[in-house]
Scaffold this active site. Structure first.
Site, PDB file in Angstrom:
ATOM      1  N   MET A  33      12.000   6.478 -41.695  1.00 20.65           N
ATOM      2  CA  MET A  33      12.049   6.706 -40.248  1.00 20.65           C
ATOM      3  C   MET A  33      13.139   5.834 -39.622  1.00 20.65           C
ATOM      4  SD  MET A  33       8.166   7.496 -39.104  1.00 20.65           S
ATOM      5  CE  MET A  33       7.557   5.829 -39.041  1.00 20.65           C
ATOM      6  N   GLY A  34      14.013   5.280 -40.454  1.00 21.84           N
ATOM      7  CA  GLY A  34      15.136   4.499 -39.929  1.00 21.84           C
ATOM      8  C   GLY A  34      14.753   3.080 -39.575  1.00 21.84           C
ATOM      9  N   HIS A  37      15.666  -1.703 -43.351  1.00 23.74           N
ATOM     10  CA  HIS A  37      15.655  -3.105 -43.797  1.00 23.74           C
ATOM     11  C   HIS A  37      15.766  -3.113 -45.329  1.00 23.74           C
ATOM     12  CE1 HIS A  37      11.542  -2.188 -44.868  1.00 23.74           C
ATOM     13  NE2 HIS A  37      11.253  -1.909 -43.608  1.00 23.74           N
ATOM     14  N   HIS A  40      13.660  -0.672 -47.442  1.00 25.28           N
ATOM     15  CA  HIS A  40      14.195   0.689 -47.571  1.00 25.28           C
ATOM     16  C   HIS A  40      15.336   0.717 -48.592  1.00 25.28           C
ATOM     17  CE1 HIS A  40      12.728   0.958 -43.205  1.00 25.28           C
ATOM     18  NE2 HIS A  40      12.071   1.924 -43.796  1.00 25.28           N
ATOM     19  N   ASP A 155       3.382   1.353 -48.300  1.00 23.91           N
ATOM     20  CA  ASP A 155       2.483   2.388 -47.774  1.00 23.91           C
ATOM     21  C   ASP A 155       1.729   2.974 -48.963  1.00 23.91           C
ATOM     22  OD1 ASP A 155       3.456   2.754 -44.765  1.00 23.91           O
ATOM     23  OD2 ASP A 155       5.200   2.424 -46.024  1.00 23.91           O
ATOM     24  N   GLN A 158      -0.151   6.295 -48.583  1.00 22.81           N
ATOM     25  CA  GLN A 158       0.820   7.396 -48.475  1.00 22.81           C
ATOM     26  C   GLN A 158       1.371   7.747 -49.858  1.00 22.81           C
ATOM     27  OE1 GLN A 158       4.082   7.747 -45.389  1.00 22.81           O
ATOM     28  NE2 GLN A 158       5.245   6.793 -47.036  1.00 22.81           N
TER      29      GLN A 158
END
Ligand code: AMP
Length: 284
Positions: A33-34, A37, A40, A155, A158
């Site tokens: 989702m941008g 950091h 990611h 996550d 998820q």
């Protein structure tokens, strides 16, 4: 100074399809989702050894936010994100507008049921969240046709649900799990950490400290008592504990006191108005 080449910026589904059809080697996908950091970027690095090309999606997906959550406030930093990805040599960035993935005149009617794991922990507080996640992940999987897709253990629920979706619906790709990247003091990196002021940032350390303490008790306390005591510790640092739970790594189901095997100790808590999640993996 090293040379960096900007990734190709893809704004529409057609641009993504065209880009994809020109790729010959293994394609790796990182969905974000941008407000990127190092956590990611670890996902990108995890794929780069195995994929010839990596595409990163940057999309704040409205369907995984409930009314009253932080969809509008969520940080959007596309230019800085692209710069970070250029340094890593990422090949393409898919950054659509919401109306591109969800055209206003085509309200989606068909959905993915994320199953029972979506109803516990995160799913209790956010009952529509994982259906929204599966919806966007399924769409972007279809548009990108990656052979590999990296998801963070940050996550964990998820990751469990998407892995299940891929198995159950035969998506032809491999999910690559990536360990949690932490700040030096242990706070799990998150785009939401930027909501925290200095005092809250300090108190947010209670999440990681409670998890570490819990791992230290593995084997000496039964899971139910361990969870109870972790919750007590966490309550001292944060403003509101949402849940603390121990689930099996294989099924992502809460474990009984007679359980032995690999587990995830997961928690969610609010510091101020910021909701943070974290977890740790170990074996009991
Ligand atoms: P997000 O942008 O928060 O939706 O996250 C996009 C992907 O990055 C998800 O697969 C996350 O699990 C992963 N991710 C986010 N933070 C971290 C972190 N600190 N360490 C590892 N992976 C992360």
């Amino acid at each position: 100074m090293s040379e960096t080449k900007a990734p190709q910026l893809l704004r529409t589904r057609d641009q993504l399809r065209q880009w994809r059809s020109a790729q010959v080697g293994t394609v790796g996908l990182v969905m974000t989702m941008g407000a990127l950091h190092e956590g990611h970027l670890d996902l990108v690095r995890a794929l780069q050894g195995r994929a010839e090309v990596v595409v990163v999606s940057i999309f704040v997906n409205p369907t995984q936010f409930a009314p009253g959550e932080d969809f509008d406030a969520y940080p959007r930093t596309l230019e800085a994100d692209i710069e970070k990805l250029a340094v890593l040599g990422v090949d393409a960035v898919f950054a659509p507008e919401a109306a591109e993935l969800y055209p206003p005149d085509q309200t989606p009617q068909v959905a993915v049921d994320p199953g029972p794991v979506a109803r516990i922990l995160e799913g209790k507080t956010r009952p529509t969240h994982f259906a929204g996640v599966c919806q966007v992940v399924a769409k972007v999987f279809h548009l990108t046709s990656p052979q590999l897709a990296a998801f963070g253990e940050k996550d964990a629920q998820q990751l469990a649900i998407i892995s299940q979706m891929v198995r159950d619906l035969d998506f032809p790709l491999e999910i690559v799990p990536v360990p949690i990247r932490r700040e030096e003091d242990g706070l799990a990196m998150s785009s939401r950490n930027r909501y925290l002021d200095t005092e809250q940032r300090q108190r947010a350390l209670a999440l990681w400290r409670s998890l570490q303490w819990g791992r230290g008790q593995a084997g000496s306390l039964p899971p139910s008592e361990l969870v109870r005591q972790v919750k007590q510790k966490l309550e001292k640092g944060v403003d509101q504990v949402d849940y603390v739970a121990m689930v099996s790594q294989s099924q992502y189901e809460p474990v009984g006191d007679d359980f032995h095997g690999p587990v995830v100790l997961a928690l969610a808590a609010k510091v101020g108005t910021t909701r943070l999640i974290d977890n740790i993996r170990f074996t009991i």
